[in-house]
Design an enzyme around this catalytic site. Structure first.
Site, PDB file in Angstrom:
ATOM      1  N   GLY A  15      19.048  61.755  18.977  1.00  0.00           N
ATOM      2  CA  GLY A  15      17.967  62.529  19.630  1.00  0.00           C
ATOM      3  C   GLY A  15      18.252  63.891  20.064  1.00  0.00           C
ATOM      4  O   GLY A  15      19.460  64.319  20.373  1.00  0.00           O
ATOM      5  N   ARG A  19      14.173  67.731  27.063  1.00  0.00           N
ATOM      6  CA  ARG A  19      14.311  67.972  28.497  1.00  0.00           C
ATOM      7  C   ARG A  19      15.337  68.657  29.031  1.00  0.00           C
ATOM      8  O   ARG A  19      15.285  69.078  30.111  1.00  0.00           O
ATOM      9  CB  ARG A  19      13.490  66.713  29.176  1.00  0.00           C
ATOM     10  N   LYS A  26      22.016  66.899  23.479  1.00  0.00           N
ATOM     11  CA  LYS A  26      22.175  66.137  24.745  1.00  0.00           C
ATOM     12  C   LYS A  26      23.444  65.256  24.637  1.00  0.00           C
ATOM     13  O   LYS A  26      24.014  65.443  25.709  1.00  0.00           O
ATOM     14  CB  LYS A  26      20.722  65.111  24.995  1.00  0.00           C
ATOM     15  N   ASP A 111      23.582  58.218  25.964  1.00  0.00           N
ATOM     16  CA  ASP A 111      23.265  58.890  27.163  1.00  0.00           C
ATOM     17  C   ASP A 111      23.496  58.127  28.227  1.00  0.00           C
ATOM     18  O   ASP A 111      22.972  58.489  29.479  1.00  0.00           O
ATOM     19  CB  ASP A 111      22.226  59.673  27.055  1.00  0.00           C
ATOM     20  N   LYS A 359      52.668  84.325  31.629  1.00  0.00           N
ATOM     21  CA  LYS A 359      52.042  83.609  30.400  1.00  0.00           C
ATOM     22  C   LYS A 359      53.253  83.343  29.338  1.00  0.00           C
ATOM     23  O   LYS A 359      54.327  84.271  29.348  1.00  0.00           O
ATOM     24  CB  LYS A 359      51.204  84.690  29.955  1.00  0.00           C
ATOM     25  N   ARG A 448      65.628 105.393  38.074  1.00  0.00           N
ATOM     26  CA  ARG A 448      64.913 106.257  38.885  1.00  0.00           C
ATOM     27  C   ARG A 448      65.493 107.502  39.323  1.00  0.00           C
ATOM     28  O   ARG A 448      66.752 107.611  39.279  1.00  0.00           O
ATOM     29  CB  ARG A 448      64.399 105.568  40.204  1.00  0.00           C
TER      30      ARG A 448
END
Length: 510
Positions: A15, A19, A26, A111, A359, A448
């Site tokens: 189906g 709706r 679905k 469903d 990561k 630095r």
């Protein structure tokens, strides 16, 4: 003991689900770790383990549904219903695709995601024990609107099933409904399917009429009433989908709590059916556990945590963080406000703290990345300490490169490690450094510039400001104030630590 018969499972998934108002079929809408049809197939597989075949009738967006089936149930055979002419038509096509099917045929709607394997197994057992031609799963509901009604004969047996649009006013008052789940004898089913007509309001072949034909012919037809009506609930729109999601979440949460897991606020906790938790794990409020995530014994997850396909080791803590395909070791600590991306791995007792992103990196046992840092494509050794605002510079615009930090190394705050580079075991990196060459074990790297302090600069260059007033109240001198050409960043050095003599607090935070 009844000997198991040959079994075939047929799932109706053709189906469109108009709706739902969705481009997605679905049956492919997700619900706590599986699609709607995925839940049905899982229940069928667990209940009918002896099934010789599983047939799934597809129609609307058949290619998309078939592709999904190949991922979740590769043994299932899709059967195309190019034009949808009713449930009876769908089952007739399925039986034509399995001409050698004998024994029991189990028919399930695609469903009904709350259907339990136990209920399907009980239906099959009741059907086969009685030697029935058909057995229908039914339920008593408070509001049967829109559902097929079970019409019984005077003796209480099933006479027929009437769809609501074809039902009389008296039949519409019946509260026993058809769940759309059946067990049939294969031979009887084939015979009844061949006699179906489209003489009804929708002009379709109803599978329910096959049940009525068998009953009218005097064949034994049984009814099995579901113990829990929620198992029979289908889904026609997104409102109903949300209700099913809530019901399933409550079922999952209750199951884990009864198994020894503490869920502090079940109403705000969402756990996929594919997740696994060990005893004495604690899940705090506003937590979502998705996919194949696992949580070890005595680990604490939450509040405000989302885990996707992530493993959390025993005794670990994850607080207000988001993790995707990550591995969090025993006793490790994550958060608050950390982001673990795919292939982030924290070893035992490692720490990833506030506003840290990781990561494709391994954080060694006891190593710490406490706050405000990015770690990408890196290996950090045991007990190393990475200071705040450290950036692992892993991408040159074309290639990703790797950084290695040795065990017990210290990287000072606000440093950038430009890959590929290696910081040796026990080495130090001074705060604010940009490192693009390897640092030998036990060495110190500082890049630095030396600090320059110009006394009296504020009074000279910012007179009348709040800063000048504060400096005067503090008794600041005016030495050097006459050098009007000196800027904040380029005056001569007055006081500084030598580059080779930093203090430990100059290198990292904890």
């Amino acid at each position: 003991m009844i000997q198991p018969r040959s079994r075939t499972v047929v799932v109706l998934a053709a189906g469109e689900g108009k709706r739902m108002k969705s481009a997605l079929p679905k049956v492919l809408h997700p619900l706590l770790g599986r699609t709607l049809v995925g839940h049905v197939l899982a229940a069928a597989a667990a209940a009918a383990a002896a099934a010789e075949r599983t047939l799934v009738v597809v129609g609307h967006r058949a290619e998309q549904v078939t592709a999904h089936l190949s991922e979740i149930a590769p043994a299932a055979v899709p059967v195309l219903q190019a034009e949808q002419h009713g449930t009876g038509h769908a089952v007739r096509l399925a039986m034509a695709a399995a001409p050698d099917a004998t024994g029991t045929v189990v028919v399930l709607n695609g469903d009904v995601p709350l259907l339990r394997p136990e209920t399907v197994a009980e239906l099959i057992e009741a059907h086969e024990s009685a030697g029935a031609a058909a057995t229908v799963l039914t339920a008593e509901v408070a509001d049967p609107t829109g559902l097929g009604r079970i019409v019984r004969d005077p003796a209480g047996g099933l006479e027929r099933i009437v769809e609501e649009r074809d039902a009389s006013p008296e039949q519409r008052r019946i509260r026993e409904i058809n769940a759309g789940i059946y067990a049939f004898d294969a031979a009887g089913l084939r015979d009844a399917l061949g006699k179906l007509t489209t003489d009804n309001d929708q002009g379709e072949e109803y599978l329910t009429d096959a049940v009525g034909l068998l009953a009218a012919a005097g064949a034994p037809v049984g009814v099995h009433v579901a113990a829990d009506v929620t198992e029979t609930l289908g889904c026609n729109d997104r409102v109903e989908l949300a209700r099913l999601r809530r019901l399933l979440a409550d079922r999952v949460n209750e199951g884990w709590m009864r198994a020894g897991v503490s869920i502090l606020d079940p109403a705000t906790t969402w756990i996929d059916v594919t997740v696994h938790l060990e005893r004495d794990a604690v899940v705090e409020q506003n937590t979502q556990l998705y996919g194949t995530s696992t949580v070890g014994a005595e680990a604490i997850v939450g509040p405000d945590v989302t885990l996707i396909d992530t493993a959390v080791g025993a005794g670990a803590t994850v607080l207000r963080s988001h993790a995707v395909q990550a591995r969090i070791g025993v006793g490790a600590s994550v958060g608050p406000y950390a982001y673990l991306r795919p292939d982030a791995q924290l070893d035992e007792r490692a720490k990833v703290g506030t506003f840290v992103e990781v990561k494709k990196s391994q954080i060694g046992a006891g190593a710490k990345v406490p706050h405000l840092s990015y770690v990408g494509d890196a290996t950090i050794g045991a007990r190393a300490n990475i200071g705040a605002a450290t950036i692992f510079v892993n991408y040159d615009g074309v290639h990703k490169s790797h950084t290695t930090v040795g065990e017990s190394a210290f990287v000072g705050c606000d440093s950038s490690l430009i890959a590929p580079v290696e910081i040796g075991a026990g080495a130090y990196v001074g705060a604010g450094s940009v490192v693009n060459r390897d640092v030998p074990p036990g060495a110190l790297a500082v890049t630095r510039a030396q600090q320059r302090t110009v006394d009296g600069w504020v009074q000279s260059r910012r007179p009348g400001t709040a800063a000048a007033a504060a400096a005067e109240r503090a008794g600041a001198g005016t030495a050097g104030a006459g050098n009007g050409q000196v800027g904040a960043g380029n005056g001569e050095a007055a006081h500084h630590h030598g580059a080779g003599d930093p203090v430990p607090g100059d290198t990292a935070t904890d």
